[in-house]
Design a protein around this motif. Sequence first.
Motif, mmCIF file in Angstrom:
data_model
loop_
_atom_site.group_PDB
_atom_site.id
_atom_site.type_symbol
_atom_site.label_atom_id
_atom_site.label_comp_id
_atom_site.label_asym_id
_atom_site.label_seq_id
_atom_site.Cartn_x
_atom_site.Cartn_y
_atom_site.Cartn_z
ATOM 1 N N ALA A 243 0.777 -1.211 -0.018
ATOM 2 C CA ALA A 243 0.047 0.069 0.093
ATOM 3 C C ALA A 243 0.911 1.182 0.041
ATOM 4 O O ALA A 243 1.860 1.408 0.750
ATOM 5 N N THR B 193 -3.280 -2.015 3.517
ATOM 6 C CA THR B 193 -4.253 -0.854 3.067
ATOM 7 C C THR B 193 -5.283 -0.458 4.118
ATOM 8 O O THR B 193 -5.213 0.610 4.288
ATOM 9 N N VAL C 256 -2.658 0.647 -4.310
ATOM 10 C CA VAL C 256 -1.874 -0.608 -3.878
ATOM 11 C C VAL C 256 -1.587 -0.983 -5.275
ATOM 12 O O VAL C 256 -1.850 -0.848 -6.306
#
Length: 319
Positions: free
Chosen positions: A123, A188, A226
Amino acid sequence: MLYHIDFKGEKVVPVGEGQTILQASLAAGIPHYHACGGKGQCTTCRVLVLQGQEQITPPTSYERVIKNVKKFPDNVRLACQSKVNGEGVKVQRLIRDETDRYIFINDSEASTTRVMGERRKLALFFIDIRNFTPFIEANLPFDVIHIMRRIFAIFRNAITQYNGEIIETAGDGLYAVFGLNSKIKQATESAVLAGLKILSDLRIFNNTYMRPYFNHTFEVGIGVHVGKVIVGNVGIGLSNNMTVMGYPVNVAARLQAATRELDNSFVISDLAYRLLKNPPYSMGCGYLTLKGVSNAYEVKLIGKPYETKQATIITESGS
């Protein structure tokens, strides 16, 4: 029995039964480093196995000891300890000149994996202070640096709390990654939580410190995306030397820059948003045009509109 080893970028060499990879390469005229004389007591003859790892004999006791100390990945082998028992083996020498020798042997701070580089799904987190230039122009250098340190402490504390790692700072912004030690979904989630914490902590800082003492407030723009990137250690003696490269990094930077045109302090790609187990409320979605991408890129707006307005941008509502 005679087999063959493909030394990437060099030559294909024959290797006889019972002959080590080092012995075969030296016999073929390859200047293969072996500081200890091929006794398994150094690591200068190491090779990266690109293909046919199953055709190489298991690690010897010397290799196992060195692997435990140096934390070598499984596809890095000592040529002096490895023999071939089949075709299809392709390797790459890791130390081919004195510069390589310095990077791989003398740089004890860097792990072998980071020096060689690895592809990881991470991420990617970009943040920038939006209205810092007016503050610079209106205040003394001491105050500018002091406030910058206070704001960057807010950034750093949130990022480290959620297991992120700052890769680079530039001017009044920084770039961090999440997922070096976790799966991409957790990474994330962590990136989003860190961003939301920064927005909350900055609001408190504005109300309790900036307004009373400087009659000024700060806003930030955050972009999260991402993707698969290359992680490595460039070894130039700055910070922790880590660098993260790839197209997804450029996308994340573009998302951060788009916070202005989308009039929202936190912009996350739809790809990243769909990985969230408990996604925050989205004020809407926007569509960005990215260089080299024909279709518009969908993003979610999970921050708030700026108090200092930019030009109006039309976005499509949604959640």
